[in-house]
Design a protein around this motif. Structure first.
Motif, short mmCIF file in Angstrom:
data_model
loop_
_atom_site.label_atom_id
_atom_site.label_comp_id
_atom_site.label_asym_id
_atom_site.label_seq_id
_atom_site.Cartn_x
_atom_site.Cartn_y
_atom_site.Cartn_z
N SER A 182 -5.12 -47.84 -40.17
CA SER A 182 -3.98 -47.02 -39.76
C SER A 182 -4.35 -46.25 -38.50
O SER A 182 -5.30 -45.48 -38.49
CB SER A 182 -3.60 -46.03 -40.87
OG SER A 182 -3.26 -46.71 -42.04
N GLU A 189 5.93 -38.13 -41.45
CA GLU A 189 6.15 -39.54 -41.13
C GLU A 189 5.23 -40.45 -41.94
O GLU A 189 5.54 -41.62 -42.12
CB GLU A 189 5.94 -39.78 -39.64
CG GLU A 189 7.01 -39.14 -38.77
CD GLU A 189 6.73 -39.35 -37.30
OE1 GLU A 189 6.68 -40.52 -36.86
OE2 GLU A 189 6.57 -38.35 -36.58
N LEU A 190 4.12 -39.90 -42.44
CA LEU A 190 3.22 -40.69 -43.28
C LEU A 190 3.93 -41.19 -44.53
O LEU A 190 3.70 -42.31 -44.99
CB LEU A 190 2.00 -39.87 -43.68
CG LEU A 190 1.03 -39.55 -42.54
CD1 LEU A 190 0.03 -38.50 -42.98
CD2 LEU A 190 0.32 -40.80 -42.08
N LEU A 242 -2.93 -43.50 -36.23
CA LEU A 242 -1.88 -42.51 -36.40
C LEU A 242 -1.52 -41.74 -35.12
O LEU A 242 -0.75 -40.79 -35.20
CB LEU A 242 -2.30 -41.51 -37.49
CG LEU A 242 -2.68 -42.12 -38.84
CD1 LEU A 242 -3.05 -41.02 -39.82
CD2 LEU A 242 -1.55 -42.97 -39.40
N ARG A 245 0.51 -42.09 -32.83
CA ARG A 245 1.92 -42.02 -32.45
C ARG A 245 2.75 -41.10 -33.34
O ARG A 245 3.91 -40.84 -33.06
CB ARG A 245 2.55 -43.41 -32.47
CG ARG A 245 2.01 -44.28 -31.37
CD ARG A 245 2.76 -45.56 -31.27
NE ARG A 245 2.22 -46.33 -30.15
CZ ARG A 245 2.44 -47.59 -29.96
NH1 ARG A 245 3.21 -48.26 -30.80
NH2 ARG A 245 1.92 -48.22 -28.94
N LEU A 246 2.16 -40.62 -34.42
CA LEU A 246 2.90 -39.74 -35.32
C LEU A 246 3.16 -38.40 -34.66
O LEU A 246 2.27 -37.82 -34.04
CB LEU A 246 2.14 -39.51 -36.63
CG LEU A 246 1.94 -40.70 -37.55
CD1 LEU A 246 1.22 -40.26 -38.81
CD2 LEU A 246 3.26 -41.35 -37.90
N SER A 247 4.36 -37.89 -34.80
CA SER A 247 4.67 -36.57 -34.26
C SER A 247 4.75 -35.54 -35.37
O SER A 247 4.73 -34.34 -35.10
CB SER A 247 5.99 -36.61 -33.48
OG SER A 247 7.04 -37.06 -34.32
N ASP A 248 4.80 -35.98 -36.63
CA ASP A 248 4.90 -35.08 -37.77
C ASP A 248 4.22 -35.73 -38.97
O ASP A 248 4.44 -36.91 -39.24
CB ASP A 248 6.39 -34.83 -38.09
CG ASP A 248 6.61 -33.77 -39.13
OD1 ASP A 248 6.03 -33.88 -40.24
OD2 ASP A 248 7.36 -32.83 -38.85
N PRO A 249 3.40 -34.96 -39.72
CA PRO A 249 2.72 -35.53 -40.89
C PRO A 249 3.68 -36.12 -41.93
O PRO A 249 3.31 -37.02 -42.68
CB PRO A 249 1.95 -34.36 -41.48
CG PRO A 249 1.75 -33.43 -40.34
CD PRO A 249 2.96 -33.60 -39.47
N LYS A 275 -3.88 -36.21 -37.27
CA LYS A 275 -2.42 -36.31 -37.36
C LYS A 275 -1.92 -36.19 -38.80
O LYS A 275 -0.75 -35.98 -39.04
CB LYS A 275 -1.94 -37.64 -36.77
CG LYS A 275 -2.22 -37.78 -35.30
CD LYS A 275 -1.23 -36.98 -34.52
CE LYS A 275 -1.29 -37.34 -33.05
NZ LYS A 275 -0.16 -36.79 -32.32
#
Length: 93
Positions: free
Chosen positions: A9, A19-20, A11, A13-17, A42
């Motif tokens: 994984s 999103e996981l 991560l 590109r994640l802007s907010d946890p 992230k």
């Protein structure tokens, strides 16, 4: 050791946890296989159990790997890895 599933994984590109949850990360990270996570910061969960590996660049051709075990299962794994490598391990939580 038998065959295991390995999930990687990345991560960044994640802007907010949160999103996981949307990508089903927990299904993989807490499953029976191996989950490799790049950019774990992230996740916003510095206490997540696992065998954490930090890679530090020493120079153009050398890297230093630091292993940190979080949780009993991973402490045992780290001790087994150290023994297999012929090293003494000090496990810190």
């Amino acid at each position: 050791m038998g065959a295991s599933t390995c999930i990687i994984s990345i991560l960044y590109r994640l802007s907010d946890p949160d999103e996981l949850i949307e990508i089903g990360f927990d299904d993989y990270a807490y499953g029976t296989g191996v989950a490799l996570v790049e950019w774990p910061e992230k996740m916003a969960d510095d206490d997540a159990p696992g065998l954490w590996v930090t890679i530090q660049r020493i120079d153009e051709s050398q890297r230093r790997l630091d292993f940190t075990a979080r949780g009993d299962r991973h402490e045992r794994l780290l001790l087994r890895l150290a023994k297999a490598a012929g090293k003494d391990a000090a496990v810190e939580n």
